[in-house]
Design a protein around this motif. Structure first.
Motif, PDB file in Angstrom:
ATOM      1  N   SER A  51       0.822  -1.208   0.000  1.00 57.28           N
ATOM      2  CA  SER A  51       0.000   0.000   0.000  1.00 57.28           C
ATOM      3  C   SER A  51       0.857   1.260   0.000  1.00 57.28           C
ATOM      4  CB  SER A  51      -0.907  -0.005   1.235  1.00 57.28           C
ATOM      5  OG  SER A  51      -0.106   0.057   2.428  1.00 57.28           O
ATOM      6  N   HIS A  52       0.184   2.404   0.039  1.00 59.88           N
ATOM      7  CA  HIS A  52       0.825   3.701   0.155  1.00 59.88           C
ATOM      8  C   HIS A  52       1.913   3.889  -0.916  1.00 59.88           C
ATOM      9  CE1 HIS A  52      -1.328   3.058   3.902  1.00 59.88           C
ATOM     10  NE2 HIS A  52      -1.258   4.354   4.128  1.00 59.88           N
ATOM     11  N   ALA A  55       2.804   0.808  -3.025  1.00 57.94           N
ATOM     12  CA  ALA A  55       1.830   0.561  -4.090  1.00 57.94           C
ATOM     13  C   ALA A  55       2.029   1.561  -5.222  1.00 57.94           C
ATOM     14  CB  ALA A  55       0.412   0.666  -3.541  1.00 57.94           C
ATOM     15  N   THR A 106      -2.909  -2.152  -3.310  1.00 59.40           N
ATOM     16  CA  THR A 106      -4.123  -1.339  -3.328  1.00 59.40           C
ATOM     17  C   THR A 106      -4.262  -0.730  -4.722  1.00 59.40           C
ATOM     18  OG1 THR A 106      -2.834   0.517  -2.456  1.00 59.40           O
ATOM     19  CG2 THR A 106      -4.076  -0.799  -0.866  1.00 59.40           C
ATOM     20  N   THR A 111      -4.628   4.043  -3.456  1.00 58.39           N
ATOM     21  CA  THR A 111      -3.238   4.436  -3.239  1.00 58.39           C
ATOM     22  C   THR A 111      -3.108   5.953  -3.150  1.00 58.39           C
ATOM     23  OG1 THR A 111      -2.411   2.450  -4.362  1.00 58.39           O
ATOM     24  CG2 THR A 111      -0.903   4.316  -4.193  1.00 58.39           C
ATOM     25  N   THR A 115      -1.892   7.598   0.370  1.00 52.64           N
ATOM     26  CA  THR A 115      -0.647   8.356   0.354  1.00 52.64           C
ATOM     27  C   THR A 115      -0.888   9.797   0.795  1.00 52.64           C
ATOM     28  OG1 THR A 115       0.251   6.975  -1.430  1.00 52.64           O
ATOM     29  CG2 THR A 115       1.273   9.118  -1.090  1.00 52.64           C
TER      30      THR A 115
END
Length: 293
Positions: A51-52, A55, A106, A111, A115
């Motif tokens: 993720s974040h 990703a 994600t 994302t 973020t």
């Protein structure tokens, strides 16, 4: 093996997993993030949801000053203890997911939202701009507003950081072509300029069309972010030498200033240390916000 690490032949990415030192040193931040994610997945032995900014890198989006290459994952429940190099975020692991390069991540909309609520505005705007640009086509943006709406919906459901995420999503613009342009736009607004127009067209001789990165209509000025690639990358040079590219840019700038009677300022990555650094650079061209006059 330690000797090969010490002399730079290899870089330890994760325990028992190494990358060639030369290749690692030549990678951009997002490339290193992808390598670290793959290494972590290999050593974890079980499938994880990335993720974040991890990703973002896997989706091919650029990263701006993200610091250490720690892997970001999503887990459904808090877990005691920690693992070096890994940051776990509590969240759903069964919605808004996709597979990229064989890894579960994600999706782009999630994302962007994740973020934006977690990282600096510089990092978040860079990711959001690039994500919107990736779904735009020839200045027709049917997919842009759809992606923005999806990200907005996710941001609204966030337990924390929803307002922050929403601000980034609304500010994002697919016309920003480089991370430096994304950060420049953010800093221009922080300095007190009105939100600049992007990729402003100025008619050149014989019907040619020149596009300038930023139009600061509130102070009658143009701005241009000069990435190093403009004068060094063969793809940008188009067969020209660096000297010829510089001369072409000077001629173009002179034409634009002479035709519009607007000031014209240039800056590069070295001037993006902060919005104040950029402001000092712009002042050298006589470009200052109206509130400072």
């Amino acid at each position: 093996m330690q000797k090969l690490i010490d002399d730079g032949t290899f870089v330890r990415v994760r325990r028992g997993i190494f990358a060639q030192g030369k290749g690692w040193s030549e990678m951009r931040a997002e490339g290193r993030m992808v390598v670290v994610a793959r290494a972590w997945q290999m050593s974890a032995g079980i499938e994880r949801v990335f993720s974040h900014i991890t990703a973002a890198a896997l989706h091919g989006l650029p990263l701006f000053r993200t610091g250490p290459h720690r892997v970001h994952t999503v887990i459904p429940e808090p877990r005691k203890g920690s693992t070096p190099g890994v940051i776990r975020h509590r969240g759903a692991t069964d919605v808004r997911l996709t597979t990229v390069r064989g890894l579960v991540v994600t999706d782009v909309a999630r994302t962007i939202a994740d973020t934006a609520r977690t990282f600096s505005a510089e990092t978040s705007v860079t990711v959001a701009d690039a994500a919107l640009r990736a779904v735009s086509t020839d200045h027709e943006y049917p997919g842009v507003e759809l992606l923005r709406a999806r990200a907005r919906e996710i941001a609204a459901s966030l337990p924390r950081g929803s307002a922050r995420s929403q601000r980034v999503i609304e500010f994002a613009d697919p016309r920003a072509q480089l991370p430096g342009e994304s950060v420049s736009r953010l800093y221009l607004v922080r300095l007190g300029f009105a939100v600049p127009r992007l990729q402003v067209m100025v008619v050149g001789p014989n019907g040619r069309r020149f596009f300038v990165d930023f139009g600061l209509a509130d102070v009658n000025a143009f701005g241009e972010f000069d990435g190093d690639a403009k004068y060094t990358d063969a793809a940008y040079l188009g067969g020209r030498t660096t000297q010829q590219a510089l001369l072409d840019e000077k001629w173009r700038e002179d034409w634009i200033r002479g035709t519009t009677q607007w000031r014209f300022g240039r800056w590069g990555s070295a001037h993006l240390g902060s919005h104040l650094v950029l402001g000092t650079r712009l002042a050298q061209f006589g470009i200052v916000p109206r509130s400072h006059r």
